[in-house]
Structures are given as structure tokens and as C-alpha cells.
Design a protein around this motif. Structure first.
Motif, short mmCIF file in Angstrom:
data_model
loop_
_atom_site.label_atom_id
_atom_site.label_comp_id
_atom_site.label_asym_id
_atom_site.label_seq_id
_atom_site.Cartn_x
_atom_site.Cartn_y
_atom_site.Cartn_z
N GLY A 147 0.96 -5.48 -4.80
CA GLY A 147 0.47 -4.83 -3.59
C GLY A 147 -0.18 -5.75 -2.60
O GLY A 147 -0.51 -5.33 -1.49
N LEU A 183 0.54 -5.94 1.43
CA LEU A 183 1.36 -4.85 1.94
C LEU A 183 0.53 -3.94 2.86
O LEU A 183 -0.69 -3.94 2.80
CB LEU A 183 1.93 -4.03 0.79
CG LEU A 183 3.00 -4.72 -0.07
CD1 LEU A 183 3.44 -3.79 -1.20
CD2 LEU A 183 4.20 -5.13 0.77
N GLU A 241 1.00 1.60 1.75
CA GLU A 241 1.86 1.30 0.61
C GLU A 241 1.08 0.92 -0.64
O GLU A 241 1.51 1.23 -1.76
CB GLU A 241 2.84 0.18 0.97
CG GLU A 241 3.85 0.56 2.03
CD GLU A 241 4.91 -0.51 2.19
OE1 GLU A 241 5.30 -1.13 1.18
OE2 GLU A 241 5.34 -0.74 3.33
N ALA A 242 -0.02 0.22 -0.50
CA ALA A 242 -0.80 -0.21 -1.67
C ALA A 242 -2.26 -0.28 -1.24
O ALA A 242 -2.61 -0.94 -0.26
CB ALA A 242 -0.33 -1.57 -2.16
N PRO A 276 2.63 0.42 -4.63
CA PRO A 276 3.73 0.62 -3.68
C PRO A 276 4.93 1.37 -4.25
O PRO A 276 5.71 1.93 -3.49
CB PRO A 276 4.12 -0.81 -3.26
CG PRO A 276 3.53 -1.70 -4.30
CD PRO A 276 2.31 -1.01 -4.79
#
Length: 348
Positions: free
Chosen positions: A185, A188, A192-193, A262
């Protein structure tokens, strides 16, 4: 429910699997919870399903020893001698090096690195595993970590008990320190993370009006870059997985820490804070430690040398006096969400 030992001497593991959630416990090095893997019922758990971080210098992807324990560095009180295997463990708070009322670890030869005993039983539809530490003269504590895994589902219950085995009153707080693997992650986008911390923005002691803004996180330490928290949004601070080294504390954490990966997998650590209680580290009910690999050891106590991407989800209980022979407990619930097969999966 599958339950079996893998015999590796000092690094033997106890493995439980109910078809949806598999866990691995490592009693011989501080009673650690070393693995949490969730998947669709009947599917095989793979390395990509793992949510907890493990140190490849000590354990391989299947949590088998990479090198004998006899080759580990002797504990000398410095961070460089600490064998950070990963996973989740229980420590006493407050941490510090200024006197007997602070826990000067890790490293620590008893609570973090000692051989804990193991008891397995069946309670209703669950398998219960109780890990018990040796008695620690430094803190006056014996620590017990009990886990319950039901025959179905992806929830894991935990109760931690601190018992004062000394002849005088001691003052400690149970402190769960869970290391999650954030390598997939790092960098990102936030959606997403990320890590989330639910916080109270409501009526509380000292807050007379509903809708009171959440208290800003405490900056406990900032070593490389800056740990940033955005929000709170919908009652939660949101923190991107960034290349930073540092720690934030949350004085109004309301009972949920979460890592959202993610590929859709998620780990939530749920707890019940005690309003009006005294907490360590300036009143922090929960803390987050972020780290990323560094080329050299960092300045500070013990010369810490981060070598991996990880975040520590840390839950603290109230800091209370514990009379001789008395006990205090901390209740936790682990909620694990499997990866979404429609989304990209991280590499093993």
C-alpha cells in the motif's frame, strides 16, 4: 476446525483454521499472534492473504524458522539486539527508560522474548487458546493472552490479563501492538490503502456540546518525514500509507483501528475505551506507528533501524494501580475481511 502444532523447537507454532479464518500463534517468543489470513469458505489460504507483518530474517512465508534461535543476537538492552519477529504482542505501558515505572523494552527477555506456556480447550463452538508468560520481576507482572476462534466466521476474540505477582502495588496498562504489512500500500492513493482511527466527536467528559470537533492527534514522535492524518471524515481519521517514520496518539479514539488494503482485504481491531480513565502517553487510547526502510539506524533510544514497510495498530488500556495478587484485563475483537477477487491482489 483444524488445530495442530508445527514442531520447530523454540519456534514451534500452533495453527487454527475454521475454513474462513486461519491464525498462527508463536508461544515460544513472547506469546505472539503471528498470522491472520481470511478467505472465502473452502478456499486455500495463501501467502497473499496474510495481513500481519513477519520478519523474513527470522521466519519464512509459512512461518518456519529461517535460522536457529541460538544464532540471534544476545539481548543487551539496545534496540539493535531486539528480534522483531512481527505479528501482534502484548506489552506493558508506559514505555520508557527513565525509571522503574516505565517498561524499558523492547528488547525484553521475559515478556517480549520469553517462552510462554500454552493451554488449549474447547468452549462451546470455539477453540480457546491461552498463552501465559513467565513471571517478570522487572514489572511484577504475569501476562495472559487468551484467544477464541469460533467454528465459522472471520472474528477472533482476545482477552489480555495482567496479574501482579509481586508483593507491592504496581501501575501498568495492557498495550496491544499489532504490526501489519503495508508494503503493497505504500504510496498508493488514500482511497486504495489507508489506516483509519474512529474517534469521538460527541458529548464526553469535558465536552459539553454534541458535535464537538475531534481532538487533533498527539505527535508522539516524528523521525523521518511526517505522519499525516486527514479528517476526521465520517467520524474517523484517515492516514495514507506513506514513506515516513513516526507515531501519532489518539486521545479520543472510540474503539476501532483499521488497515484497509488495496485488494479489498481489511483488518479491524475493535475495543471499548473507558471514558474519564487515565491513559499512558498523554492520554492516548490508541496509537499508530508508521515505518519504512531506512539505510542506516536512526538517532534515538537504542538506535532503531527500520528495514520494512509496516504500521503498528496499538490499543492501550487504562493505566491503573494493580494491587498485589490482583488483575486487570483488556478485551479486543479482531475482524478480518478477505480480499476481493475482483481487485488486484498483492504479490506474496
Amino acid at each position: 476446525m483444524a488445530c495442530h502444532w508445527v514442531d520447530d523447537g523454540d519456534l514451534s507454532t500452533l495453527r487454527l483454521d475454521n475454513g474462513e479464518l486461519s491464525i498462527v500463534l508463536l508461544p515460544g517468543v513472547g506469546g505472539r499472534l503471528m498470522s491472520l489470513r481470511a478467505r472465502e469458505r473452502g478456499a486455500r489460504a495463501t501467502a497473499a492473504d496474510e495481513l500481519l507483518w513477519r520478519n523474513p530474517e527470522y521466519l519464512d512465508a509459512d512461518l518456519r524458522p529461517v535460522r536457529p534461535r541460538s544464532t540471534w543476537a544476545p539481548l543487551d538492552g539496545g534496540m539493535g539486539s531486539w528480534a522483531n519477529l512481527g505479528g501482534s504482542k502484548t506489552w506493558p505501558a508506559p514505555q520508557g527508560w527513565s525509571g522503574p515505572d516505565e517498561w524499558p523494552g523492547p528488547p525484553d527477555a521475559v515478556l517480549d522474548a520469553g517462552r510462554w506456556s500454552t493451554r488449549v480447550s474447547v468452549v462451546g463452538d470455539a477453540v480457546a487458546v491461552t498463552l501465559t508468560s513467565p513471571e517478570d520481576r522487572r514489572t511484577g507482572l504475569r501476562v495472559e493472552r487468551a484467544f477464541w476462534l469460533a467454528s465459522a466466521g472471520t472474528l477472533l476474540r482476545q482477552r489480555t490479563t495482567f496479574t501482579n505477582v509481586s508483593a507491592t502495588t504496581v501501575r501498568w496498562a495492557p498495550w496491544e501492538v499489532c504490526q501489519v504489512d503495508t508494503a503493497t500500500g505504500a504510496g498508493l492513493p488514500l482511497e486504495e490503502a489507508r489506516v483509519e482511527v474512529d474517534v469521538e466527536a460527541d458529548v464526553e467528559a469535558g465536552r459539553p456540546h454534541a458535535g464537538q470537533p475531534a481532538t487533533a492527534p498527539l505527535e508522539i514522535v516524528q523521525l523521518v518525514g511526517r505522519v499525516e492524518a486527514q479528517g476526521p471524515v465520517a467520524g474517523a481519521w484517515r492516514l495514507p500509507i506513506a514513506d515516513v517514520v513516526g507515531k501519532l496518539g489518539f486521545t479520543d479514539a472510540s474503539g476501532r483501528l483499521a488497515y484497509l488494503r488495496p485488494d479489498g482485504a481489511a483488518l479491524e481491531l475493535l475495543f471499548s475505551p473507558v471514558r474519564g480513565a487515565t491513559y499512558p502517553d498523554g492520554g492516548a487510547r490508541a496509537e499508530l506507528w508508521f515505518q519504512c526502510p531506512q539505510p542506516e539506524p536512526l538517532d534515538g533510544p537504542g538506535s532503531l533501524h527500520p528495514t520494512a514497510h509496516l504500521v503498528e495498530l496499538e490499543v492501550l488500556a487504562p493505566l491503573v494501580p494493580i494491587a498485589a495478587g490482583a488483575s486487570v484485563t483488556q478485551e479486543l475483537l479482531w475482524s478480518v475481511t478477505p480480499a476481493d477477487p475482483r481487485r488486484a491482489r498483492p504479490s506474496p
